[in-house]
Design an enzyme around this catalytic site. Sequence first.
Site, PDB file in Angstrom:
ATOM      1  N   SER A 308       0.759  -1.293   0.153  1.00  0.00           N
ATOM      2  CA  SER A 308       0.020  -0.035   0.003  1.00  0.00           C
ATOM      3  C   SER A 308       0.767   1.049   0.078  1.00  0.00           C
ATOM      4  O   SER A 308       2.018   1.196   0.589  1.00  0.00           O
ATOM      5  CB  SER A 308      -0.939   0.011   1.214  1.00  0.00           C
ATOM      6  OG  SER A 308      -1.485   1.197   1.386  1.00  0.00           O
ATOM      7  N   TYR A 323      -2.589  -0.812  10.168  1.00  0.00           N
ATOM      8  CA  TYR A 323      -2.584  -1.128   8.702  1.00  0.00           C
ATOM      9  C   TYR A 323      -1.155  -0.886   8.001  1.00  0.00           C
ATOM     10  O   TYR A 323      -0.798  -1.513   7.240  1.00  0.00           O
ATOM     11  CB  TYR A 323      -4.028  -0.384   8.115  1.00  0.00           C
ATOM     12  CG  TYR A 323      -4.111  -0.413   6.678  1.00  0.00           C
ATOM     13  CD1 TYR A 323      -4.423  -1.650   6.078  1.00  0.00           C
ATOM     14  CD2 TYR A 323      -3.475   0.300   5.638  1.00  0.00           C
ATOM     15  CE1 TYR A 323      -4.606  -1.932   4.799  1.00  0.00           C
ATOM     16  CE2 TYR A 323      -3.665   0.269   4.399  1.00  0.00           C
ATOM     17  CZ  TYR A 323      -4.175  -0.932   3.935  1.00  0.00           C
ATOM     18  OH  TYR A 323      -4.218  -1.064   2.451  1.00  0.00           O
TER      19      TYR A 323
HETATM   20  N1  NAP Z   1      -8.369   0.109  -2.673  1.00  0.00           N
HETATM   21  C1  NAP Z   1      -7.133   0.707  -2.430  1.00  0.00           C
HETATM   22  O1  NAP Z   1      -7.160   2.170  -2.938  1.00  0.00           O
HETATM   23  C2  NAP Z   1      -5.914   0.120  -1.904  1.00  0.00           C
HETATM   24  C3  NAP Z   1      -4.961   1.047  -1.810  1.00  0.00           C
HETATM   25  C4  NAP Z   1      -3.750   0.616  -0.955  1.00  0.00           C
HETATM   26  C5  NAP Z   1      -3.700  -1.028  -1.032  1.00  0.00           C
HETATM   27  N2  NAP Z   1      -4.838  -1.985  -1.137  1.00  0.00           N
HETATM   28  C6  NAP Z   1      -4.687  -3.152  -0.658  1.00  0.00           C
HETATM   29  O2  NAP Z   1      -5.310  -3.809  -1.810  1.00  0.00           O
HETATM   30  C7  NAP Z   1      -5.822  -5.085  -1.289  1.00  0.00           C
HETATM   31  C8  NAP Z   1      -7.095  -5.520  -2.074  1.00  0.00           C
HETATM   32  O3  NAP Z   1      -7.864  -4.275  -1.443  1.00  0.00           O
HETATM   33  P1  NAP Z   1      -9.305  -4.079  -2.075  1.00  0.00           P
HETATM   34  O4  NAP Z   1      -9.101  -2.507  -2.131  1.00  0.00           O
HETATM   35  O5  NAP Z   1      -9.456  -4.638  -3.334  1.00  0.00           O
HETATM   36  O6  NAP Z   1     -10.141  -4.346  -1.107  1.00  0.00           O
HETATM   37  P2  NAP Z   1     -11.599  -5.286  -1.194  1.00  0.00           P
HETATM   38  O7  NAP Z   1     -12.656  -4.930  -2.265  1.00  0.00           O
HETATM   39  O8  NAP Z   1     -12.324  -5.275   0.059  1.00  0.00           O
HETATM   40  O9  NAP Z   1     -11.130  -6.724  -1.308  1.00  0.00           O
HETATM   41  C9  NAP Z   1     -10.392  -7.219  -0.094  1.00  0.00           C
HETATM   42  C10 NAP Z   1     -10.434  -8.683  -0.730  1.00  0.00           C
HETATM   43  O10 NAP Z   1      -9.874  -9.486   0.645  1.00  0.00           O
HETATM   44  C11 NAP Z   1     -10.813 -10.465   0.866  1.00  0.00           C
HETATM   45  N3  NAP Z   1     -10.484 -10.566   2.577  1.00  0.00           N
HETATM   46  C12 NAP Z   1     -10.925  -9.599   3.549  1.00  0.00           C
HETATM   47  N4  NAP Z   1     -10.710 -10.425   4.675  1.00  0.00           N
HETATM   48  C13 NAP Z   1     -10.266 -11.821   4.561  1.00  0.00           C
HETATM   49  C14 NAP Z   1     -10.049 -12.921   5.008  1.00  0.00           C
HETATM   50  N5  NAP Z   1     -10.208 -12.654   6.602  1.00  0.00           N
HETATM   51  N6  NAP Z   1      -9.867 -13.939   4.589  1.00  0.00           N
HETATM   52  C15 NAP Z   1      -9.681 -14.208   3.017  1.00  0.00           C
HETATM   53  N7  NAP Z   1      -9.941 -13.102   2.532  1.00  0.00           N
HETATM   54  C16 NAP Z   1     -10.169 -11.925   3.127  1.00  0.00           C
HETATM   55  C17 NAP Z   1     -12.066  -9.914   0.695  1.00  0.00           C
HETATM   56  O11 NAP Z   1     -13.008 -11.064   0.756  1.00  0.00           O
HETATM   57  P3  NAP Z   1     -14.591 -10.827   0.864  1.00  0.00           P
HETATM   58  O12 NAP Z   1     -14.922 -10.396  -0.211  1.00  0.00           O
HETATM   59  O13 NAP Z   1     -14.905 -12.252   1.449  1.00  0.00           O
HETATM   60  O14 NAP Z   1     -14.630  -9.710   1.964  1.00  0.00           O
HETATM   61  C18 NAP Z   1     -11.744  -9.281  -0.723  1.00  0.00           C
HETATM   62  O15 NAP Z   1     -11.821 -10.254  -1.584  1.00  0.00           O
HETATM   63  C19 NAP Z   1      -5.604  -5.221   0.106  1.00  0.00           C
HETATM   64  O16 NAP Z   1      -4.696  -5.864   0.507  1.00  0.00           O
HETATM   65  C20 NAP Z   1      -5.559  -3.658   0.275  1.00  0.00           C
HETATM   66  O17 NAP Z   1      -4.862  -3.440   1.392  1.00  0.00           O
HETATM   67  C21 NAP Z   1      -5.970  -1.333  -1.636  1.00  0.00           C
END
Ligand code: NAP
Length: 385
Positions: A308, A323
């Site tokens: 991130s 985080y």
């Molecule tokens: N979006 C951004 O701007 C951003 C920025 C920096 C970093 N990130 C990183 O990108 C990655 C993806 O995030 P995202 O933005 O796509 O968020 P998201 O849409 O909330 O996706 C998160 C994913 O992780 C899964 N997950 C959460 N808790 C879990 C658990 N206990 N066991 C197994 N799977 C789990 C979720 O499954 P469910 O569908 O079942 O909840 C979902 O598939 C993360 O690592 C996040 O830290 C995102």
Amino acid sequence: MVSVTSRCSCSRTPSDGGDTGRGEASIRSLPAPPSRVHQRGGRDLVEGGTHRGKSQRGGRDVIGEERSIKGNLRRWLGVKPLEARGTDLPYGVWLAARECPTRWTWKLGLDLTHKKQHNKLKLRKKSFILLASLGAVHVAAAVFRLIAFLSFGLHRPKNLRRRYGAWAVVTGPTSGIGRAMALELAAHGLNVVLVGRDPAKLRDVADAIARSHGVRTKTVVFDFSLVSTVQGEKAMAALREAVEGVDVGVLVNNAGVAKPGAMFLHEADMEPLMRMVRVNALALTKVTAAVLPGMAERGRGAVVNIGSASSGALPSFPLYSVYAGTKAYVAAFSRGLSVEYKSKGIDVQCQVPFLIETNMISSFMKGNFVSQFMVTSESYAHAAV
Ligand SMILES: NC(=O)c1ccc[n+]([C@@H]2O[C@H](COP(=O)([O-])OP(=O)(O)OC[C@H]3O[C@@H](n4cnc5c(N)ncnc54)[C@H](OP(=O)(O)O)[C@@H]3O)[C@@H](O)[C@H]2O)c1
């Protein structure tokens, strides 16, 4: 011996300084500065009527020129101008003599000045060379890094399947970046092992992949917050079984949580924070360790960890310290792993998304001015794969 003092029209003469004897004596004992310089200097001084007078050569203001940026730089480096090249005087001394021979010789004494100036210039030259070399090394390193970065970006493998293997493992593929990555990898012709906690959502993604790209999928139900518990070990065994004997070329460690959101550490409930550490750091480590043996055996593979910008691009991420801490772990883990497995043909990368429109970020960014700059997870995945 050249009678420099007698021809100088400098307003300060040995007599008004009250040190005539020493001044005259020192001039007489000086090694004669080359006549070319002094004669021209003398003529300038006499004919121009002032020691700052114009040179006879085209009315050029020699002293003024020597005081220009170029002149200053030359003086600093001790590089003599053409006119002083024939002398054995250091440049500073030559210039002083040129400007006002009387005052210079009388006040300082040439021998002493000569030596001092010489040492000073020598030191300056040495320090300049040292600093210039350090600067050159620094610039070369920066250019090398830029070229390596560009060549890596421009020459990324077109055929992932051939370069790394026929299968990809994606964690957290049920929404956001993970789902988009799984679909993008499938579009590149890779079969996908989908690892998530919700069986219905996993089925949904698997169907979408099969419908749009016709590749094979496997699903593994794994709640990462249960890693290292009895239930977690069962899920881990299922994952190991799913990748056993399968040509897994790409692992995308994407699953992550940012809940419970912004709050002071002393006010936060510890359990959600520990869950975050387990999902973002512990599970990622264990999944990687489960997939690496096959890659190492085949001598090829790519591990893509989703970090991130909160830990890399920003100086701090207050109220999300845990985080950001887990993501800093991901970055450091990736850097180490990258070196560790280079010799085994495995590429390790840590991607640092900034603002991607997903469930994780949309909730607290809705209506926010910054939300205008967010990109969709599809365009992120398209650029990332
Ligand atoms: N979006 C951004 O701007 C951003 C920025 C920096 C970093 N990130 C990183 O990108 C990655 C993806 O995030 P995202 O933005 O796509 O968020 P998201 O849409 O909330 O996706 C998160 C994913 O992780 C899964 N997950 C959460 N808790 C879990 C658990 N206990 N066991 C197994 N799977 C789990 C979720 O499954 P469910 O569908 O079942 O909840 C979902 O598939 C993360 O690592 C996040 O830290 C995102």
